[in-house]
Design a protein around this motif. Structure first.
Motif, PDB file in Angstrom:
ATOM      1  N   ASP A  25     -24.058 -22.979  32.405  1.00 48.10           N
ATOM      2  CA  ASP A  25     -23.334 -22.851  33.675  1.00 48.10           C
ATOM      3  C   ASP A  25     -22.424 -21.615  33.641  1.00 48.10           C
ATOM      4  N   HIS A  26     -22.427 -20.870  34.759  1.00 48.16           N
ATOM      5  CA  HIS A  26     -21.560 -19.690  34.941  1.00 48.16           C
ATOM      6  C   HIS A  26     -21.978 -18.494  34.085  1.00 48.16           C
ATOM      7  N   PHE A  27     -23.138 -18.566  33.450  1.00 48.83           N
ATOM      8  CA  PHE A  27     -23.641 -17.426  32.665  1.00 48.83           C
ATOM      9  C   PHE A  27     -24.825 -16.786  33.375  1.00 48.83           C
ATOM     10  N   PRO A  28     -25.057 -15.474  33.146  1.00 47.52           N
ATOM     11  CA  PRO A  28     -24.278 -14.587  32.280  1.00 47.52           C
ATOM     12  C   PRO A  28     -22.910 -14.257  32.880  1.00 47.52           C
ATOM     13  N   ILE A  29     -22.024 -13.735  32.020  1.00 49.64           N
ATOM     14  CA  ILE A  29     -20.739 -13.226  32.487  1.00 49.64           C
ATOM     15  C   ILE A  29     -20.986 -11.809  33.000  1.00 49.64           C
ATOM     16  N   HIS A  30     -20.760 -11.598  34.281  1.00 50.32           N
ATOM     17  CA  HIS A  30     -21.108 -10.309  34.895  1.00 50.32           C
ATOM     18  C   HIS A  30     -19.985  -9.292  34.699  1.00 50.32           C
ATOM     19  N   ARG A  31     -20.322  -8.233  34.013  1.00 43.95           N
ATOM     20  CA  ARG A  31     -19.406  -7.123  33.797  1.00 43.95           C
ATOM     21  C   ARG A  31     -20.083  -5.819  34.178  1.00 43.95           C
ATOM     22  N   GLN A  32     -19.296  -4.757  34.264  1.00 35.11           N
ATOM     23  CA  GLN A  32     -19.829  -3.426  34.565  1.00 35.11           C
ATOM     24  C   GLN A  32     -19.369  -2.451  33.483  1.00 35.11           C
ATOM     25  N   TRP A  33     -20.240  -1.533  33.126  1.00 40.77           N
ATOM     26  CA  TRP A  33     -19.796  -0.420  32.305  1.00 40.77           C
ATOM     27  C   TRP A  33     -19.043   0.553  33.195  1.00 40.77           C
ATOM     28  N   GLN A  34     -17.919   1.047  32.691  1.00 41.25           N
ATOM     29  CA  GLN A  34     -17.067   1.943  33.461  1.00 41.25           C
ATOM     30  C   GLN A  34     -16.844   3.235  32.676  1.00 41.25           C
ATOM     31  N   ILE A  35     -16.766   4.331  33.387  1.00 40.75           N
ATOM     32  CA  ILE A  35     -16.355   5.592  32.766  1.00 40.75           C
ATOM     33  C   ILE A  35     -14.956   5.901  33.290  1.00 40.75           C
ATOM     34  N   ILE A  36     -14.023   6.173  32.381  1.00 41.50           N
ATOM     35  CA  ILE A  36     -12.627   6.322  32.782  1.00 41.50           C
ATOM     36  C   ILE A  36     -12.041   7.610  32.213  1.00 41.50           C
ATOM     37  N   PHE A  37     -10.962   8.056  32.845  1.00 44.59           N
ATOM     38  CA  PHE A  37     -10.213   9.224  32.383  1.00 44.59           C
ATOM     39  C   PHE A  37      -8.865   9.230  33.093  1.00 44.59           C
ATOM     40  N   PRO A  38      -7.842   9.854  32.519  1.00 43.77           N
ATOM     41  CA  PRO A  38      -6.526   9.899  33.171  1.00 43.77           C
ATOM     42  C   PRO A  38      -6.601  10.631  34.506  1.00 43.77           C
ATOM     43  N   LYS A  39      -5.909  10.122  35.505  1.00 44.51           N
ATOM     44  CA  LYS A  39      -5.951  10.721  36.844  1.00 44.51           C
ATOM     45  C   LYS A  39      -5.411  12.145  36.856  1.00 44.51           C
ATOM     46  N   LYS A  40      -4.424  12.418  36.031  1.00 45.12           N
ATOM     47  CA  LYS A  40      -3.811  13.750  36.028  1.00 45.12           C
ATOM     48  C   LYS A  40      -4.615  14.761  35.211  1.00 45.12           C
ATOM     49  N   LYS A  41      -5.653  14.283  34.529  1.00 43.84           N
ATOM     50  CA  LYS A  41      -6.420  15.176  33.667  1.00 43.84           C
ATOM     51  C   LYS A  41      -7.311  16.092  34.499  1.00 43.84           C
ATOM     52  N   GLN A  42      -7.263  17.366  34.212  1.00 41.15           N
ATOM     53  CA  GLN A  42      -8.135  18.343  34.861  1.00 41.15           C
ATOM     54  C   GLN A  42      -9.431  18.389  34.066  1.00 41.15           C
ATOM     55  N   LEU A  43     -10.475  17.755  34.596  1.00 37.64           N
ATOM     56  CA  LEU A  43     -11.735  17.685  33.855  1.00 37.64           C
ATOM     57  C   LEU A  43     -12.376  19.065  33.751  1.00 37.64           C
ATOM     58  N   PRO A  44     -12.833  19.443  32.559  1.00 34.66           N
ATOM     59  CA  PRO A  44     -13.594  20.691  32.451  1.00 34.66           C
ATOM     60  C   PRO A  44     -14.911  20.559  33.194  1.00 34.66           C
ATOM     61  N   ILE A  45     -15.538  21.670  33.490  1.00 33.93           N
ATOM     62  CA  ILE A  45     -16.771  21.637  34.280  1.00 33.93           C
ATOM     63  C   ILE A  45     -17.865  20.837  33.596  1.00 33.93           C
ATOM     64  N   THR A  46     -17.883  20.853  32.250  1.00 38.52           N
ATOM     65  CA  THR A  46     -18.887  20.069  31.531  1.00 38.52           C
ATOM     66  C   THR A  46     -18.692  18.574  31.790  1.00 38.52           C
ATOM     67  N   ALA A  47     -17.445  18.116  31.766  1.00 41.45           N
ATOM     68  CA  ALA A  47     -17.158  16.698  31.964  1.00 41.45           C
ATOM     69  C   ALA A  47     -17.429  16.261  33.400  1.00 41.45           C
ATOM     70  N   SER A  48     -16.997  17.064  34.370  1.00 43.26           N
ATOM     71  CA  SER A  48     -17.228  16.702  35.775  1.00 43.26           C
ATOM     72  C   SER A  48     -18.722  16.708  36.097  1.00 43.26           C
ATOM     73  N   THR A  49     -19.460  17.655  35.513  1.00 38.45           N
ATOM     74  CA  THR A  49     -20.913  17.696  35.721  1.00 38.45           C
ATOM     75  C   THR A  49     -21.582  16.488  35.089  1.00 38.45           C
ATOM     76  N   PHE A  50     -21.134  16.111  33.890  1.00 39.44           N
ATOM     77  CA  PHE A  50     -21.712  14.939  33.228  1.00 39.44           C
ATOM     78  C   PHE A  50     -21.390  13.664  33.994  1.00 39.44           C
ATOM     79  N   LEU A  51     -20.175  13.548  34.505  1.00 44.33           N
ATOM     80  CA  LEU A  51     -19.794  12.366  35.278  1.00 44.33           C
ATOM     81  C   LEU A  51     -20.695  12.208  36.494  1.00 44.33           C
ATOM     82  N   GLU A  52     -20.907  13.293  37.226  1.00 40.02           N
ATOM     83  CA  GLU A  52     -21.783  13.261  38.402  1.00 40.02           C
ATOM     84  C   GLU A  52     -23.211  12.897  37.991  1.00 40.02           C
TER      85      GLU A  52
END
Length: 328
Positions: A276-303
């Motif tokens: 009952d109540h299984f599976p436990i539904h979760r999501q994989w998340q990608i996170i980073f600090p809001k104030k962080k200026q992502l380099p172009i490599t990171a922003s491209t990879f995120l997209e």
């Protein structure tokens, strides 16, 4: 005036006697509180780490570490050096990022850190990206949930992948892939063929779980607490492979990310329980600090990652099928 001149001379002396290699080695040793682990991370020998730290301490004129028992700790001088060291390394990182951004995606560096369970699928998602951008140098660190948050606090990476990010306003969170948690038992277990098994009956079985600091364990403990069921963990193990083998050997049952069951040979010896109540539904998340200026490599990879993961999420109503699609 004399004091200021003396301080200037001392700083000038340090700038000439301290090397970048020494700072990088010292930072790794301080972060791990271990010369051995610093050597492993930097692919050098332990004597090399000891020598570089010794030379840095000589340049500073004070001990940077002290040993208590078998462990090493930073001295007050060591803490001051570490603070300045990180400022210097971060300045160099920003300069490198700016240069790479000016060059575009022809060259660059992408630094990722992720919880250990992602090693079952993240390399598969990374492969096409590396083929698209062969000039990008990639570093990927796998660790547990708590250590990942510590890395983010120290700004050691560009992006972080986990399943249960902290509820904080200062971080950006982007979900990208299903992460169902399933209950497993040996294929010969009496629960293997039961349907609609109760949570209470399952909780009475010997339970094998990851160590404290694991994201999966945190989710499971919260889940059973919400259902007002006491959870008794009988065995703690430090890897998903060890948990799977312990379950196969009949030491107990477990709750584990379905992503870890991508080996057909392992699945032959395990049963995913119908509870009952299984599976436990979760999501994989990608996170980073809001104030962080992502380099172009990171922003491209995120997209790229958000777009690529959609290929495996055509059936969002059945997260189990999303995971199975990654196994193909």
């Amino acid at each position: 005036m004399k004091s200021s001149l003396a301080e200037f001379r001392q700083k000038d002396g340090l700038s000439k006697s301290i090397t970048l290699d020494q700072l990088q080695v010292f930072e790794a040793a301080a972060r791990h509180c271990s010369f051995t682990r610093a050597a492993e991370e930097l692919f050098v020998t332990q004597p090399t780490v000891s020598m570089q730290v010794k030379h840095l301490a000589q340049a500073v004129g004070m001990p940077l570490f002290e040993q208590v028992g078998k462990r090493i700790y930073l001295t007050q001088a060591g803490q001051e050096v570490l603070h300045t060291c990180r400022e210097i390394l971060q300045c160099l990182d920003r300069l490198e990022t700016t240069i790479f951004d000016l060059q575009g995606m022809r060259l660059g560096r992408l630094r990722l850190a992720a919880v250990t369970t992602t090693k079952y699928f993240l390399p598969k998602l990374l492969k096409p990206f590396c083929q698209l951008y062969p000039g990008v140098k990639l570093s990927l660190e796998f660790t547990n949930h708590e250590a990942l948050l510590a890395r983010m606090h120290e700004n050691l990476d560009d992006l972080y992948v986990m399943s249960c990010p902290p509820n904080r306003e200062d971080i950006e969170v982007r979900p990208f892939l299903a992460n169902p948690l399933v209950a497993i038992a040996p294929a010969t277990h009496r629960f293997a063929n039961e349907r609609n098994l109760s949570l209470k009956a399952f909780a009475e079985e010997p339970l094998i779980m990851r160590e404290e600091g694991s994201g999966t364990r945190m989710v499971v403990e919260q889940f059973f607490k919400q259902h007002e069921i006491d959870l008794q963990i009988n065995i703690e193990l430090g890897s998903n492979e060890a948990i799977q083998q312990a379950v196969i050997d009949g030491l107990g049952v477990s709750i584990i990310s379905m992503h870890t069951l991508n080996c057909a040979e392992v699945r032959k010896h395990l049963a995913i329980l119908d509870i009952d109540h299984f599976p436990i539904h979760r999501q994989w998340q990608i996170i980073f600090p809001k104030k962080k200026q992502l380099p172009i490599t990171a922003s491209t990879f995120l997209e790229y990652l958000l777009k690529e993961s959609q290929k495996f999420s055509t059936n969002k109503e059945n997260p189990m099928q999303v995971v199975e699609a990654l196994w193909i």
